[in-house]
Design an enzyme around this catalytic site. Structure first.
Site, PDB file in Angstrom:
ATOM      1  N   GLU A 135      27.133  53.503 -17.426  1.00  0.00           N
ATOM      2  CA  GLU A 135      27.806  51.877 -16.755  1.00  0.00           C
ATOM      3  C   GLU A 135      29.227  52.076 -16.840  1.00  0.00           C
ATOM      4  O   GLU A 135      29.767  52.488 -17.461  1.00  0.00           O
ATOM      5  CB  GLU A 135      27.082  51.484 -17.342  1.00  0.00           C
ATOM      6  CG  GLU A 135      27.582  49.487 -16.667  1.00  0.00           C
ATOM      7  CD  GLU A 135      26.217  48.351 -17.217  1.00  0.00           C
ATOM      8  OE1 GLU A 135      25.491  49.004 -17.299  1.00  0.00           O
ATOM      9  OE2 GLU A 135      26.960  47.061 -17.009  1.00  0.00           O
ATOM     10  N   GLU A 140      34.026  42.500 -14.149  1.00  0.00           N
ATOM     11  CA  GLU A 140      33.234  41.153 -14.972  1.00  0.00           C
ATOM     12  C   GLU A 140      33.991  40.094 -16.066  1.00  0.00           C
ATOM     13  O   GLU A 140      34.373  40.212 -15.785  1.00  0.00           O
ATOM     14  CB  GLU A 140      31.947  42.430 -15.993  1.00  0.00           C
ATOM     15  CG  GLU A 140      31.015  42.188 -16.440  1.00  0.00           C
ATOM     16  CD  GLU A 140      30.172  42.612 -17.091  1.00  0.00           C
ATOM     17  OE1 GLU A 140      29.003  42.247 -16.851  1.00  0.00           O
ATOM     18  OE2 GLU A 140      30.657  43.733 -17.420  1.00  0.00           O
TER      19      GLU A 140
END
Length: 316
Positions: A135, A140
Site C-alpha cells: 500500500e 493522508e
C-alpha cells in the site's frame, strides 16, 4: 482518449528522432471529468479502519450530491446535512477499475477534505491480498493536522531508508511491515501548503508518485510552481529536485512487495487514527469523542471534499 494516447507516443518519438529530448515517460491513462466515474468503482463495504462512516454506492452518492462534478473537476464529498446519522456519516470511497504495477502517477487536485476535526481523507494505492501486495499512502492525515504523512505498508521483509528526500521530511520508521504492532514506514512532512487548509488556500497543486523497482518517491508542487514538463505532458522527475519522500534501499525488494495497485480516494471519520488521537488533539475541546462530534455537527463537514482536476498515469 485512445487517439490522444497514440498522438502523445508518436510525439515523443518525434522529439527523440529530432535529437531534442528523450521522454522518460509516456501517458498510459488519463482520468478526469470525461471518464472518472466510468473508470472508478464505489466501495460499499464496512470501513476497514473502523471509522464512523457509511460508504455509499454510485446511485446514492449521485442522488445525495456526494459525487459528481463541480468547477470543471470531479467532486467527492460527504453528507454535511444529517444530524446524528445512524451507524456513521455517509461518504464515498472510490478505487480505479484498472490496476498498475510501477509507473508515474500525477494527480492535479484543487481541494482536499483534510484539516477538519474528525476527518481522515486519503489518496492512496493498494494491491490484492493486503498487505502482501503493498500500500502506498500518497496523501493522508487526520483532524486538524497542518502537514501530512506519506506511508508504505507491506508484508514482512521490507525495510527502506530515506536517502534523497527533502531534509524537512522525517522518516519515523524504516520497517514497512504492517503487523505485530508496527504500522508501516512513514514520512512526516513539513510543507503546510501541501496539506489541508494550507493546500486549499492556494488552490491546491500537483502530487506525483514515482514507483520503480529501486524506489518509491512522492513529490508535491503548489499550484503556482508546477514544472513546465508536467504541464506540457512530458514529465521528467530527474528535473524536479528532491521529493518530499523517497523510500529506497537494499532492505526491500520493491518488485516482490508491491504490485497490481488500484488508485483510491476516500474520506472517512474517526476510526483507528482520527478517533484514537482525538483526546490528544486540539479537537478534544469540541466534544468528548470523535464519533460524538462527527454525529452532532454536520455543518462542520461542508468543506470535507475532494476536487480532482485529473489523475494521469505514465509508464516508462
Amino acid at each position: 482518449m485512445r487517439t490522444s494516447r497514440l498522438l502523445l507516443r508518436f510525439g515523443a518519438s518525434l522529439f527523440c528522432a529530432a535529437g531534442i529530448t528523450s521522454a522518460t515517460y509516456v501517458i498510459e491513462d488519463i482520468y478526469d471529468t470525461d471518464n472518472f466515474f466510468d473508470s472508478f468503482n464505489f466501495y460499499t463495504g464496512g470501513d476497514p479502519t473502523a471509522g464512523f462512516v457509511k460508504y455509499v454506492g454510485a446511485v446514492t452518492a449521485n442522488d445525495s450530491s456526494l459525487a459528481g462534478y463541480s468547477s470543471g473537476a470531479v467532486y467527492l464529498g460527504v453528507d454535511h446535512k444529517t444530524r446524528n446519522p445512524t451507524g456513521g456519516r455517509d461518504s464515498v470511497r472510490l478505487a480505479s477499475n484498472k490496476a498498475y504495477t510501477k509507473g508515474l502517477f500525477i494527480a492535479d487536485i484543487a481541494h482536499m477534505p483534510n484539516g477538519i476535526c474528525g476527518v481522515w481523507g486519503a489518496f492512496w494505492t493498494f494491491g490484492p491480498n493486503w498487505p502482501s501486495s503493498g500500500e502506498i499512502d500518497i496523501i493522508e492525515g487526520v483532524n486538524m493536522q497542518a502537514t501530512d504523512s506519506i506511508t508504505l505498508h507491506t508484508s514482512p521483509g521490507c525495510t527502506l531508508g530515506s536517502t534523497g528526500s527533502l531534509p524537512t521530511s522525517n522518516l519515523s520508521n524504516t520497517n514497512c511491515n504492517t503487523g505485530n504492532g508496527n504500522d508501516g514506514c512513514s514520512f512526516s512532512t513539513a510543507n503546510t501548503e501541501a496539506f489541508g487548509t494550507g493546500f486549499n488556500a492556494i488552490g491546491g497543486g500537483i502530487y506525483a508518485m514515482e514507483w520503480t523497482s529501486s524506489a518509491i518517491k512522492v513529490y508535491f508542487f503548489p499550484r503556482y510552481s508546477i514544472p513546465a514538463d508536467i504541464t506540457a505532458g512530458h514529465p521528467d522527475p530527474t528535473r524536479w529536485g528532491m521529493p518530499m519522500a523517497s523510500f529506497s534501499g537494499s532492505g526491500c525488494d520493491i518488485d516482490s512487495h508491491f504490485g497490481q495497485h488500484a488508485i483510491v480516494f476516500d474520506i472517512t471519520f474517526c476510526g483507528q487514527w482520527a478517533g484514537n488521537v482525538w483526546s490528544s488533539s486540539p479537537c478534544a475541546s469540541k466534544a468528548p469523542t470523535c464519533n460524538a462530534y462527527v454525529a452532532q455537527n454536520p455543518a462542520a463537514f461542508t468543506g470535507a471534499y475532494w476536487l480532482i482536476n485529473s489523475v494521469k498515469v505514465y509508464q516508462e
